[in-house]
Design a protein around this motif. Sequence first.
Motif, PDB file in Angstrom:
ATOM      1  N   ASN A  56      98.200  18.717  33.844  1.00 22.73           N
ATOM      2  CA  ASN A  56      98.708  19.786  34.704  1.00 22.73           C
ATOM      3  C   ASN A  56      97.623  20.175  35.694  1.00 22.73           C
ATOM      4  O   ASN A  56      96.505  20.509  35.311  1.00 22.73           O
ATOM      5  CB  ASN A  56      99.121  20.995  33.861  1.00 22.73           C
ATOM      6  N   THR A  60      92.256  21.906  35.955  1.00 20.73           N
ATOM      7  CA  THR A  60      92.962  20.742  35.442  1.00 20.73           C
ATOM      8  C   THR A  60      93.153  20.894  33.945  1.00 20.73           C
ATOM      9  O   THR A  60      92.186  21.158  33.220  1.00 20.73           O
ATOM     10  CB  THR A  60      92.155  19.458  35.706  1.00 20.73           C
ATOM     11  N   LEU A  97     100.317  15.323  28.681  1.00 20.25           N
ATOM     12  CA  LEU A  97     100.494  15.654  30.088  1.00 20.25           C
ATOM     13  C   LEU A  97      99.179  15.972  30.783  1.00 20.25           C
ATOM     14  O   LEU A  97      98.143  16.204  30.162  1.00 20.25           O
ATOM     15  CB  LEU A  97     101.430  16.848  30.225  1.00 20.25           C
ATOM     16  N   GLN A 124     102.121  17.398  35.935  1.00 16.70           N
ATOM     17  CA  GLN A 124     102.694  18.631  36.475  1.00 16.70           C
ATOM     18  C   GLN A 124     101.768  19.182  37.543  1.00 16.70           C
ATOM     19  O   GLN A 124     100.554  18.982  37.508  1.00 16.70           O
ATOM     20  CB  GLN A 124     102.813  19.682  35.368  1.00 16.70           C
ATOM     21  N   ILE A 125     102.365  19.884  38.478  1.00 17.40           N
ATOM     22  CA  ILE A 125     101.567  20.685  39.409  1.00 17.40           C
ATOM     23  C   ILE A 125     102.030  22.115  39.232  1.00 17.40           C
ATOM     24  O   ILE A 125     103.226  22.404  39.353  1.00 17.40           O
ATOM     25  CB  ILE A 125     101.764  20.214  40.855  1.00 17.40           C
ATOM     26  N   ASN A 126     101.117  22.968  38.880  1.00 16.58           N
ATOM     27  CA  ASN A 126     101.431  24.361  38.560  1.00 16.58           C
ATOM     28  C   ASN A 126     102.572  24.445  37.517  1.00 16.58           C
ATOM     29  O   ASN A 126     103.448  25.293  37.605  1.00 16.58           O
ATOM     30  CB  ASN A 126     101.831  25.135  39.811  1.00 16.58           C
ATOM     31  N   GLY A 127     102.533  23.539  36.564  1.00 17.27           N
ATOM     32  CA  GLY A 127     103.498  23.599  35.479  1.00 17.27           C
ATOM     33  C   GLY A 127     104.834  22.962  35.786  1.00 17.27           C
ATOM     34  O   GLY A 127     105.722  22.955  34.932  1.00 17.27           O
ATOM     35  N   LYS A 128     104.998  22.444  37.000  1.00 15.65           N
ATOM     36  CA  LYS A 128     106.264  21.797  37.316  1.00 15.65           C
ATOM     37  C   LYS A 128     106.093  20.290  37.353  1.00 15.65           C
ATOM     38  O   LYS A 128     105.134  19.774  37.918  1.00 15.65           O
ATOM     39  CB  LYS A 128     106.771  22.273  38.687  1.00 15.65           C
ATOM     40  N   LEU A 129     107.073  19.607  36.768  1.00 11.76           N
ATOM     41  CA  LEU A 129     107.014  18.157  36.669  1.00 11.76           C
ATOM     42  C   LEU A 129     107.046  17.514  38.061  1.00 11.76           C
ATOM     43  O   LEU A 129     107.924  17.796  38.861  1.00 11.76           O
ATOM     44  CB  LEU A 129     108.205  17.651  35.851  1.00 11.76           C
ATOM     45  N   VAL A 150      96.396  22.738  38.560  1.00 10.09           N
ATOM     46  CA  VAL A 150      96.648  24.054  39.134  1.00 10.09           C
ATOM     47  C   VAL A 150      96.084  24.054  40.539  1.00 10.09           C
ATOM     48  O   VAL A 150      94.878  23.901  40.723  1.00 10.09           O
ATOM     49  CB  VAL A 150      95.973  25.152  38.292  1.00 10.09           C
TER      50      VAL A 150
END
Length: 735
Positions: free
Chosen positions: A731, A722, A729, A680-685, A733
């Motif tokens: 993620n 990170t 996962l 994820q990047i900033n919580g988005k897949l 940030v």
Amino acid sequence: SYDWSREISTTHPEYFRWTQWIFLQLYNAWFNPDTQKAEPIATYTGNDADAVRLAYVAEVPVNWCPELGTVLANEEVVDGKSEVGGFAVERRPLRQWMLRITAYADRLLEGLDALDWPEGVKLLQRNWIGRSEGATVRFQISDSEYAVEVFTTRPDTLFGATYVVLSPEHPLVAKITTSEQLENVAAYQKKISSKSDLERTELSKEKTGVFTGAYAVNPANGEKVPVWIADYVLLSYGTGAIMAVPAHDERDFEFAKAFGLPIREVVRKDSVGTGVPPVISPTPFFEKDSFPGDGVSINSGFLDGLPTAEAKSAMLTFLEEHGHGLRTVTTKLRDWLFSRQRYWGEPFPIIWEDGQHRALPDHELPVIQPEMDDFKPTGTSEPPLAKATEWVAYSETARRETNTMPQWAGSCWYYLRFCDSRLKTRFVGEQAEKYWMSAAGHGGVDLYVGGTEHAVLHLLYARFWHKVLFDLGYVNSSEPFRKLVNQGMILGPDGQKMSKSRGNVVTPEHVISEYGADSLRLYEMFMGPLEQMKPWSMKGVEGVYRFLARVWRLAMKENQEGRWEISSDLTEEPPTASQLRVLHATIKKVTEDFEAMAFNTAIAQLMVGTNEFVNASPRPVESLRILLPLLSPMAPHLAEELWQILGTKFSGFDGRASTAAWPVYDPKILEVEEIELIIQINGKLKDKIRVGKTSSEEDVLLLAMASPKIQEAVAGKEIAKTILVPGKLVNLVVR
RNA sequence: GCCGGCGUGGCGAAAUGGCAGACGCAACGGACUUAAAAUCCGUUAUUCCGAAAGGAGUGUGCGGGUUCGAGUCCCGCCGCCGGCACCA
């Protein structure tokens, strides 16, 4: 499956002899307030044993319908008329058997905490018991020998009590009403008595009442306050009388406004909970509303400045010291009216002689009502059994009780009888009771599935009886039902409650004849969560029917002549690695979901497990060794049939029932070499990567960063943080 | 009025705070068939870009908040269902 050898009928004499026996245990027991337990009546040292028995006789007002010749329950009376037929119903005092359930109010309340029941049902019982703490306060009637006792939960507001209200039926009304007011009072009483309870509460908005002409003395400040009668005060709750504090009670406020009675503020909202009374601002209030909340006392003599809780206890101390009142606990719960004027129902094992009741000896049980040609209501308040004069005449001078028990009696203890349904010498064998009812440390029925409609009837009555039996040493658990689950109602296909008038009724018989009992049961479990209401769908039944057909074809194939035989695709070759994983995932999920009663998801997983093999050829027979037992509890006919058929050709399908072969999953099989991680990047897949299950965090991060999509997404940005959840996962940030 | 439960695709519903829509229904396309039924395979939240492969965004009743991350937790609303209802 059911053990039919334990089948019982609560109307069978061999069953209800013990219902009568339990009644006699209640009759021969009293509730000792010191021990808070039921004890044999022999331990009672007072002089009126009949006044303390758990089963006792009392004159109480009932809903009597002359036309139907019977008493009706409150629920059966609508607008002062019988629900059936619309005949007039009147309130009439009748001699009735009562059970002293109120003695158990506290224990019935406390016992709820430890029960694994839906919170909603516990709450219904709490509200029904309706315990409230407060005080009874004595108001002397001025120029009179009489005094009126009121119940209040707000003794701290006594200085604000500006009038007193009695229920119109209160016995004191006749004694204190002045001659000038007599006519008004009598007219009002007459008007009220013709109304049913239902009408009285339904027309709740408009406050009505009449002044009695009498005055009472407020014990806090010696003030003379008027005494009124009004139907917003109920005879059946508390003392049937109240002190009215219009400034701090909504109902009193409305009444005071309607009749121009004084309103005095005695509690102010304090400033931010400091306990300090606010600077007295010009009284802004009582144009519209009362203030029923907690605050700080004002205009209240020795209570001034005290927060509500402290003011309550200071006032209670004052009342008790001066003999003006007592700390009191009241409940909404009433004693249980336990007799009915019906032919059916268990006869009471009671004999009357010289106006006295006494118990029949145990060896004369069961008491069976006689065959009668005419068992219809008598047209008077006499029960039908009174007409069986021969039966009633127990001896020259003794007569049998002719009332019968209500329909609830038999269901109050049937769960105990299931433990030992054929025993002749006791209501349940001691060993059997211990074995079945004392499991898992707590005791009681392990799991009880039923609807909410029983919340304050059967479930409360049974708890009461069980606690009495527990106190008297007959059972080992203090509660009858440890875990309760409310199954949801199945609605019609239109999403409405099934009813004949709506024409949306689906009968099980119809479904069974079309799709079979396995499909019916499986669909009901597949529809959704057990506790939830859900609409019926015939298409849905077809879906599970097709699923069952697929399971059948896993094992069977139709030959040229159209006969079903064991499929030649079946092989003893072991399943492939991925097939084996699906099988063991299915074992795990179904086993766990059964524990949680999540049958809908268990079935979904069984479908996944089945679909895995539908097109497999050759098809490992091992799949059926595993899937059939898992399916068997929900679709026993199909599972068992296939189990038997396959046993004629393959090993491992031995003669025992298929359910007995419940498989155990192997966690090692469920382990995988590679796991898929989401990035994820900033919580988005953004991407997914596969990594070895033993990869280090560093390796995982390197792999994640190596992904082209991630490269693109973070290009030119700073990675601020990170988050790595092992096995799940990564993620990132970024800013 | 008070208390409780519930709001997720066209429908029934899944989802220990971590890939929303598992599984099933319906729909559409295909295979088999002379044909149909049955069966099997595939597609199916939505918007936008693209001829396509594919890509980008938005979505769990509404508005805020906590968190790296919310269908899920917190606060405030709205709607539906159920229960209680002058209980002092």
